[in-house]
Motif scaffolding. Structure first.
Motif, short mmCIF file in Angstrom:
data_model
loop_
_atom_site.label_atom_id
_atom_site.label_comp_id
_atom_site.label_asym_id
_atom_site.label_seq_id
_atom_site.Cartn_x
_atom_site.Cartn_y
_atom_site.Cartn_z
N ILE A 1 76.09 -15.69 -63.96
CA ILE A 1 75.26 -15.01 -64.95
C ILE A 1 74.69 -13.73 -64.36
CG2 ILE A 1 73.12 -15.18 -66.30
CD1 ILE A 1 73.73 -18.20 -66.58
N ASP A 2 74.23 -13.80 -63.10
CA ASP A 2 73.68 -12.63 -62.43
C ASP A 2 74.74 -11.52 -62.31
OD1 ASP A 2 71.48 -11.30 -61.03
OD2 ASP A 2 72.77 -11.51 -59.26
N ALA B 1 75.38 -10.06 -65.81
CA ALA B 1 74.25 -9.22 -66.23
C ALA B 1 74.25 -7.89 -65.48
CB ALA B 1 72.94 -9.96 -66.02
N THR B 2 74.51 -7.94 -64.19
CA THR B 2 74.57 -6.71 -63.39
C THR B 2 75.68 -5.80 -63.89
OG1 THR B 2 73.71 -7.88 -61.45
CG2 THR B 2 74.88 -5.80 -61.04
N VAL C 1 74.59 -4.30 -67.40
CA VAL C 1 73.56 -3.26 -67.29
C VAL C 1 74.13 -2.02 -66.62
CG1 VAL C 1 71.36 -2.65 -66.17
CG2 VAL C 1 71.61 -4.86 -67.33
N VAL D 1 68.17 -6.07 -65.01
CA VAL D 1 69.15 -7.14 -64.75
C VAL D 1 68.45 -8.50 -64.84
CG1 VAL D 1 70.65 -8.18 -63.01
CG2 VAL D 1 70.72 -5.71 -63.40
N VAL E 1 67.97 -9.42 -68.45
CA VAL E 1 69.24 -9.82 -69.07
C VAL E 1 69.65 -11.20 -68.58
CG1 VAL E 1 71.69 -9.26 -69.28
CG2 VAL E 1 69.99 -7.45 -69.48
N VAL E 2 69.45 -11.48 -67.31
CA VAL E 2 69.76 -12.81 -66.76
C VAL E 2 68.94 -13.88 -67.48
CG1 VAL E 2 69.46 -14.30 -64.73
CG2 VAL E 2 70.55 -12.07 -64.49
N MET F 1 70.29 -14.33 -71.06
CA MET F 1 71.59 -15.00 -71.05
C MET F 1 71.43 -16.48 -70.68
SD MET F 1 73.98 -12.06 -69.34
CE MET F 1 75.52 -12.94 -69.51
#
Length: 89
Positions: free
Chosen positions: A6-7, A10-11, A14, A33, A36-37, A40
């Motif tokens: 997920i990280d 998201a990275t 973004v 980020v 967003v993490v 999500m």
């Protein structure tokens, strides 16, 4: 989905938006980020809860009537639960 996945997603999301000029960050990119993490992760958790509830309901109905197509029933229940929660699958 694992937290590391997920990280990374998201990275990528973004950074892609920044690189394309779609967004101009007013905050630190790491903070964006992280936001967003979090969103999500919540989304995946909600989807997992809907799936679990749909599985239980479909199994209960299938025990009552063995002629039912449990996969189709599960998908219909899943859609209805998502609509009830105003959640897009």
């Amino acid at each position: 989905m694992r937290e590391a996945q997920i990280d990374a997603l998201a990275t990528h999301l973004v950074q892609g938006l920044i690189d394309r000029g779609v967004i101009k960050p007013k905050a630190d990119v790491k903070e964006l980020v992280a936001c967003v993490v979090e969103l999500m992760s919540e989304n995946f958790e909600t989807e997992a809860q809907i799936d679990e509830e749909a599985d239980k309901m479909a199994e209960a109905e299938a025990r009552r009537d063995t002629r039912l197509d449990i996969t189709r029933l599960r998908n219909l229940i899943r859609q209805r639960l998502a609509e009830k929660k105003n959640f897009t699958l």
